[in-house]
Design an enzyme around this catalytic site. Structure first.
Site, mmCIF file in Angstrom:
data_model
loop_
_atom_site.group_PDB
_atom_site.id
_atom_site.type_symbol
_atom_site.label_atom_id
_atom_site.label_comp_id
_atom_site.label_asym_id
_atom_site.label_seq_id
_atom_site.Cartn_x
_atom_site.Cartn_y
_atom_site.Cartn_z
ATOM 1 N N LYS A 1 0.880 -1.159 0.000
ATOM 2 C CA LYS A 1 0.000 0.000 0.000
ATOM 3 C C LYS A 1 0.918 1.210 0.000
ATOM 4 C CE LYS A 1 -3.031 2.883 2.529
ATOM 5 N NZ LYS A 1 -3.425 3.306 3.879
ATOM 6 N N GLY B 1 -7.511 9.453 9.842
ATOM 7 C CA GLY B 1 -7.777 9.543 11.279
ATOM 8 C C GLY B 1 -8.783 10.607 11.680
ATOM 9 N N ALA C 1 -9.174 5.923 4.358
ATOM 10 C CA ALA C 1 -9.025 7.112 5.217
ATOM 11 C C ALA C 1 -10.314 7.911 5.381
ATOM 12 C CB ALA C 1 -7.931 8.041 4.701
ATOM 13 N N GLY C 2 -10.557 8.275 6.621
ATOM 14 C CA GLY C 2 -11.633 9.197 6.935
ATOM 15 C C GLY C 2 -12.894 8.569 7.491
ATOM 16 N N ALA D 1 -9.164 1.899 9.808
ATOM 17 C CA ALA D 1 -8.164 1.665 10.853
ATOM 18 C C ALA D 1 -8.636 2.296 12.161
ATOM 19 C CB ALA D 1 -6.805 2.215 10.417
#
Lengths: 251, 66
Positions: A92, A153, A179-180, A201
């Site tokens: 990635k 994050g 993300a987000g 995550a």
């Protein structure tokens, strides 16, 4: 969804923030991730060997990332070290422009992607919601594109759904929302917009109950994928009754 | 001789091989990767790689993240 001939489930999880091994096991059981990302860091005696051993025992596919790399050269070296350490040529690819926004530096990203494809890597780049950049990445040979919903994050969800739809329309490789994501409805939305998978995550690992959130995310990506396939109704300016208007009592 | 390992100063006997350095840091070298002066050195080449004064060595492993 398939990448380089490998079938993968639609929920991908990050490992950042997962420290308790029992939680790791329960998160994996609840989320059934298609893969989990790991970063590459300098070796120290206080490392996380046990985390990786646990993931290996659970049979989780690991996807190393180049998180934190600020330039193409650094990212290429990190990817090569990851290939050596983990025995996988998947990466990635993250090349960020600065440590505050953590947004992709697309100039460096394109350079790194080209170099890694040349070196035989299966490259999954973290990118912006720009369909032109996505197309460039695919032209260079990337196996998927991973546009951000909002900053890493931030938990702000998909800031502009049209960008994700535009990326989806621009490329014929898997699109993975990266993300987000803050909660399950946003993961479902990503799938409804046409993504093939969602990488989550922080939203799981730092939720009050990571295990429950992992299950919520798994159900959300499944629901969103089903809804995408089912074909939603068009949006209308005005109401349209779902019950017959004729034969109403007293009329 | 002095060299840099993971960003910090490190003292090693003259003529030490890379494999000796890795062994002192990580007795179990599974999951370890090494770069010397910005280039990856594959595990099979560690014994034949002699370190030199001033070398910049990075010894890395997978870690939670992403």
């Amino acid at each position: 969804m398939e990448i380089a001939g490998q079938k993968l489930g639609p929920l991908w999880l990050g490992t950042g923030g997962l420290t308790n091994l029992e939680t790791v096991q329960r998160v994996v059981a609840a989320g059934a991730p298609g893969l989990m990302t790991v970063s590459l860091r300098r070796f120290s005696d206080t490392g996380n060997d046990s985390l990786l051993a646990t993931l290996a025992e659970l049979g989780v596919r690991l996807l190393p990332n180049t998180a934190g790399c600020l330039g193409a050269r650094e990212a290429v070296l990190t990817a090569e070290l990851a290939r050596e350490a983990l025995g996988t040529d998947w990466v990635k690819l993250e090349v960020i422009g600065d440590e505050q926004s953590l947004l992709p530096d697309v100039v460096e990203l394109l350079e790194a992607a080209e170099s890694l494809v040349d070196r035989g890597f299966t490259v999954l780049p973290y990118t912006t919601g720009d369909p032109v950049v996505a197309r460039r990445l695919v032209d260079l040979g990337c196996a998927a594109v991973m546009p951000l919903g909002s900053p890493i994050g931030s938990g702000r969800g998909i800031a502009d759904p049209h960008t994700i739809e535009a990326v989806r329309a621009a490329v014929d490789v898997p699109v993975v929302l990266d993300a987000g994501i803050g909660t399950a409805s946003e993961a479902a939305q990503a799938m409804e917009l046409g993504c093939d998978a969602v990488l989550v995550a922080t939203a799981v690992t730092r939720a009050e109950d990571p295990v429950a959130m992992a299950r919520a995310m798994r159900l959300a990506v499944e629901a969103g994928g089903l809804a995408r396939g089912a074909g939603r109704i068009p949006r209308r300016e005005s109401a349209r009754a779902s019950s017959p208007m004729r034969g109403r009592v007293g009329r | 001789m002095r060299l840099s390992v993971n960003g910090g100063p490190h003292e090693l006997p003259e003529g030490s091989a890379l494999t000796e350095l890795v062994a002192t840091m990580a007795p179990d070298a599974r999951g370890i990767a090494v770069a010397v002066n910005g280039s990856v050195v594959r595990a099979a080449e560690w014994p034949a790689t002699t370190l030199r004064e001033g070398d910049l060595v990075e010894v890395v492993t997978a870690h939670q993240g992403g």
